[in-house]
Design a protein around this motif. Structure first.
Motif, short mmCIF file in Angstrom:
data_model
loop_
_atom_site.label_atom_id
_atom_site.label_comp_id
_atom_site.label_asym_id
_atom_site.label_seq_id
_atom_site.Cartn_x
_atom_site.Cartn_y
_atom_site.Cartn_z
N UNK A 76 0.83 -1.22 0.00
CA UNK A 76 0.00 0.00 0.00
C UNK A 76 0.86 1.26 0.00
N UNK A 77 1.93 1.25 0.76
CA UNK A 77 2.82 2.41 0.83
C UNK A 77 3.47 2.68 -0.52
N UNK A 78 3.94 1.65 -1.19
CA UNK A 78 4.56 1.81 -2.51
C UNK A 78 3.53 2.34 -3.51
N UNK A 79 2.31 1.80 -3.46
CA UNK A 79 1.26 2.26 -4.37
C UNK A 79 0.92 3.73 -4.13
N UNK A 80 0.80 4.13 -2.88
CA UNK A 80 0.45 5.52 -2.57
C UNK A 80 1.57 6.48 -2.97
N UNK A 81 2.82 6.06 -2.76
CA UNK A 81 3.93 6.93 -3.14
C UNK A 81 4.01 7.11 -4.65
N UNK A 82 3.69 6.07 -5.40
CA UNK A 82 3.72 6.18 -6.85
C UNK A 82 2.58 7.02 -7.39
N UNK A 83 1.44 6.95 -6.75
CA UNK A 83 0.27 7.67 -7.27
C UNK A 83 0.16 9.09 -6.73
N UNK A 84 0.92 9.42 -5.70
CA UNK A 84 0.86 10.75 -5.12
C UNK A 84 1.69 11.71 -5.94
N UNK A 85 1.10 12.77 -6.34
CA UNK A 85 1.80 13.77 -7.12
C UNK A 85 2.11 14.97 -6.25
N UNK A 86 3.35 15.44 -6.30
CA UNK A 86 3.72 16.61 -5.52
C UNK A 86 3.64 17.88 -6.32
N UNK A 87 3.26 17.75 -7.57
CA UNK A 87 3.18 18.92 -8.43
C UNK A 87 1.96 19.76 -8.08
N UNK A 88 2.16 21.07 -8.05
CA UNK A 88 1.05 21.97 -7.76
C UNK A 88 0.36 22.44 -9.03
N UNK A 89 0.95 22.12 -10.16
CA UNK A 89 0.42 22.56 -11.44
C UNK A 89 -0.40 21.43 -12.06
N UNK A 90 -1.60 21.78 -12.46
CA UNK A 90 -2.45 20.78 -13.10
C UNK A 90 -2.48 21.07 -14.60
N UNK A 91 -2.11 20.05 -15.36
CA UNK A 91 -2.10 20.20 -16.82
C UNK A 91 -3.03 19.14 -17.39
N UNK A 92 -4.03 19.61 -18.10
CA UNK A 92 -4.95 18.70 -18.78
C UNK A 92 -4.72 18.84 -20.27
N UNK A 93 -4.33 17.76 -20.94
CA UNK A 93 -4.11 17.85 -22.39
C UNK A 93 -5.41 18.16 -23.12
N UNK A 94 -5.28 18.95 -24.16
CA UNK A 94 -6.45 19.27 -25.00
C UNK A 94 -6.96 17.99 -25.66
N UNK A 95 -8.25 17.97 -25.95
CA UNK A 95 -8.79 16.79 -26.60
C UNK A 95 -8.26 16.70 -28.04
N UNK A 96 -7.89 15.52 -28.43
CA UNK A 96 -7.35 15.31 -29.77
C UNK A 96 -5.89 15.65 -29.90
N UNK A 97 -5.27 16.05 -28.83
CA UNK A 97 -3.85 16.42 -28.85
C UNK A 97 -3.02 15.23 -28.39
N UNK A 98 -2.08 14.81 -29.21
CA UNK A 98 -1.21 13.68 -28.87
C UNK A 98 0.16 14.23 -28.50
N UNK A 99 0.47 14.16 -27.20
CA UNK A 99 1.73 14.71 -26.71
C UNK A 99 2.86 13.72 -26.97
N UNK A 100 4.08 14.22 -27.18
CA UNK A 100 5.22 13.31 -27.31
C UNK A 100 5.56 12.69 -25.96
#
Length: 166
Positions: free
Chosen positions: A31-55
Protein backbone atom coordinates in the motif's frame (compact mmCIF):
# COMPACT_ATOMS: atom_id res chain seq x y z
CA UNK A 1 -30.99 -44.39 27.09
CA UNK A 2 -28.76 -42.55 24.86
CA UNK A 3 -27.21 -39.59 26.13
CA UNK A 4 -25.76 -37.02 23.86
CA UNK A 5 -22.35 -35.92 24.50
CA UNK A 6 -21.63 -32.29 24.31
CA UNK A 7 -19.16 -31.37 21.61
CA UNK A 8 -16.17 -29.82 23.19
CA UNK A 9 -13.54 -28.69 20.73
CA UNK A 10 -10.05 -29.08 21.81
CA UNK A 11 -9.38 -25.40 22.45
CA UNK A 12 -7.59 -24.11 25.38
CA UNK A 13 -9.73 -21.69 27.32
CA UNK A 14 -6.94 -19.37 28.31
CA UNK A 15 -5.20 -19.17 24.93
CA UNK A 16 -4.73 -15.71 23.41
CA UNK A 17 -5.41 -14.64 19.85
CA UNK A 18 -2.27 -14.48 17.79
CA UNK A 19 -1.98 -12.02 14.96
CA UNK A 20 0.12 -12.81 11.93
CA UNK A 21 2.19 -9.62 11.64
CA UNK A 22 4.21 -10.76 8.64
CA UNK A 23 1.33 -10.74 6.19
CA UNK A 24 0.01 -7.40 7.49
CA UNK A 25 3.49 -5.88 7.09
CA UNK A 26 3.60 -7.11 3.51
CA UNK A 27 0.18 -5.60 2.82
CA UNK A 28 1.12 -2.20 4.28
CA UNK A 29 4.38 -2.17 2.34
CA UNK A 30 2.50 -2.73 -0.90
CA UNK A 31 0.00 0.00 0.00
CA UNK A 32 2.82 2.41 0.83
CA UNK A 33 4.56 1.81 -2.51
CA UNK A 34 1.26 2.26 -4.37
CA UNK A 35 0.45 5.52 -2.57
CA UNK A 36 3.93 6.93 -3.14
CA UNK A 37 3.72 6.18 -6.85
CA UNK A 38 0.27 7.67 -7.27
CA UNK A 39 0.86 10.75 -5.12
CA UNK A 40 1.80 13.77 -7.12
CA UNK A 41 3.72 16.61 -5.52
CA UNK A 42 3.18 18.92 -8.43
CA UNK A 43 1.05 21.97 -7.76
CA UNK A 44 0.42 22.56 -11.44
CA UNK A 45 -2.45 20.78 -13.10
CA UNK A 46 -2.10 20.20 -16.82
CA UNK A 47 -4.95 18.70 -18.78
CA UNK A 48 -4.11 17.85 -22.39
CA UNK A 49 -6.45 19.27 -25.00
CA UNK A 50 -8.79 16.79 -26.60
CA UNK A 51 -7.35 15.31 -29.77
CA UNK A 52 -3.85 16.42 -28.85
CA UNK A 53 -1.21 13.68 -28.87
CA UNK A 54 1.73 14.71 -26.71
CA UNK A 55 5.22 13.31 -27.31
CA UNK A 56 6.71 10.95 -24.74
CA UNK A 57 9.87 11.31 -22.73
CA UNK A 58 11.66 9.66 -19.83
CA UNK A 59 11.83 12.79 -17.70
CA UNK A 60 9.95 12.93 -14.43
CA UNK A 61 10.47 16.64 -13.73
CA UNK A 62 7.38 18.31 -12.37
CA UNK A 63 5.93 21.24 -14.31
CA UNK A 64 6.11 24.74 -12.90
CA UNK A 65 3.45 27.42 -13.01
CA UNK A 66 3.55 29.19 -16.36
CA UNK A 67 1.42 30.46 -19.22
CA UNK A 68 -0.15 27.38 -20.81
CA UNK A 69 -0.13 27.29 -24.61
CA UNK A 70 -1.49 24.37 -26.61
CA UNK A 71 -0.81 23.79 -30.28
CA UNK A 72 -2.89 21.16 -32.03
CA UNK A 73 -3.50 20.38 -35.69
CA UNK A 74 -6.53 22.71 -35.61
CA UNK A 75 -5.74 25.64 -33.33
CA UNK A 76 -3.30 27.56 -31.18
CA UNK A 77 -4.72 28.31 -27.72
CA UNK A 78 -3.66 30.08 -24.56
CA UNK A 79 -5.40 28.27 -21.71
CA UNK A 80 -8.82 27.72 -23.34
CA UNK A 81 -8.84 30.83 -25.57
CA UNK A 82 -8.32 30.21 -29.26
CA UNK A 83 -5.63 32.52 -30.63
CA UNK A 84 -5.08 31.32 -34.20
CA UNK A 85 -6.21 28.62 -36.61
CA UNK A 86 -3.92 25.90 -37.92
CA UNK A 87 -4.54 24.34 -41.33
CA UNK A 88 -2.38 21.76 -43.06
CA UNK A 89 0.06 21.87 -40.12
CA UNK A 90 0.75 25.59 -40.55
CA UNK A 91 -0.77 28.90 -39.54
CA UNK A 92 -3.05 30.86 -41.84
CA UNK A 93 -1.40 33.66 -43.81
CA UNK A 94 -3.67 36.23 -42.19
CA UNK A 95 -2.19 35.37 -38.73
CA UNK A 96 1.43 35.72 -39.86
CA UNK A 97 3.34 38.96 -40.25
CA UNK A 98 3.81 39.84 -43.92
CA UNK A 99 7.48 40.77 -43.49
CA UNK A 100 8.37 37.92 -41.11
CA UNK A 101 6.80 34.50 -41.83
CA UNK A 102 7.78 33.20 -38.37
CA UNK A 103 5.91 35.90 -36.45
CA UNK A 104 2.35 35.06 -35.30
CA UNK A 105 0.59 38.39 -34.72
CA UNK A 106 -2.34 37.25 -32.50
CA UNK A 107 -0.02 35.25 -30.25
CA UNK A 108 2.35 38.19 -29.82
CA UNK A 109 -0.53 40.57 -29.04
CA UNK A 110 -2.02 38.21 -26.43
CA UNK A 111 1.32 37.50 -24.72
CA UNK A 112 2.23 41.19 -24.78
CA UNK A 113 -1.14 42.05 -23.22
CA UNK A 114 -0.63 39.39 -20.53
CA UNK A 115 2.88 40.67 -19.73
CA UNK A 116 1.68 44.26 -19.38
CA UNK A 117 -1.38 43.40 -17.25
CA UNK A 118 0.02 40.65 -15.02
CA UNK A 119 -0.41 40.90 -11.27
CA UNK A 120 2.07 40.24 -8.51
CA UNK A 121 0.55 36.77 -7.99
CA UNK A 122 1.38 35.84 -11.59
CA UNK A 123 5.14 36.12 -11.23
CA UNK A 124 5.65 33.44 -13.90
CA UNK A 125 4.33 35.93 -16.46
CA UNK A 126 6.92 38.50 -15.37
CA UNK A 127 9.61 35.81 -15.59
CA UNK A 128 8.48 34.83 -19.10
CA UNK A 129 7.64 31.16 -18.48
CA UNK A 130 5.58 29.12 -20.93
CA UNK A 131 4.40 25.50 -20.90
CA UNK A 132 3.81 24.41 -24.48
CA UNK A 133 1.63 21.42 -25.27
CA UNK A 134 2.21 20.54 -28.90
CA UNK A 135 0.96 17.66 -30.99
CA UNK A 136 3.78 15.24 -31.68
CA UNK A 137 2.92 15.01 -35.39
CA UNK A 138 3.32 18.73 -36.08
CA UNK A 139 6.47 19.75 -37.96
CA UNK A 140 9.23 21.58 -36.15
CA UNK A 141 8.77 24.63 -38.38
CA UNK A 142 5.31 25.19 -36.87
CA UNK A 143 6.66 24.84 -33.32
CA UNK A 144 9.52 27.18 -34.16
CA UNK A 145 7.05 29.92 -35.10
CA UNK A 146 5.40 29.68 -31.68
CA UNK A 147 8.76 29.68 -29.88
CA UNK A 148 10.05 32.59 -31.96
CA UNK A 149 6.95 34.71 -31.35
CA UNK A 150 6.94 33.89 -27.64
CA UNK A 151 10.56 34.93 -27.25
CA UNK A 152 9.84 38.17 -29.15
CA UNK A 153 7.00 38.88 -26.69
CA UNK A 154 9.33 38.49 -23.70
CA UNK A 155 8.71 34.82 -22.87
CA UNK A 156 12.08 33.14 -23.37
CA UNK A 157 11.62 30.29 -20.85
CA UNK A 158 9.64 27.72 -22.80
CA UNK A 159 9.14 24.13 -21.68
CA UNK A 160 7.51 21.39 -23.72
CA UNK A 161 4.90 19.25 -21.98
CA UNK A 162 5.38 15.52 -22.56
CA UNK A 163 3.86 12.28 -21.39
CA UNK A 164 6.00 10.00 -19.23
CA UNK A 165 6.84 6.57 -20.60
CA UNK A 166 5.12 4.50 -23.30
Amino acid sequence: MSRRRRFDPNIKKNSTFTLNITSMTDMFTILLVFLLQSYSTSQVEILPESGLRLPTSATTANPVEAVKISLSKEALKIDKDKIADVRNEDFLAQDLESTDANFIKPLFEKLDHMAKNSTEKEKWVKEGKILLQADKDLPYATLRKVMYTASMAGFPQLKLVTMVGE
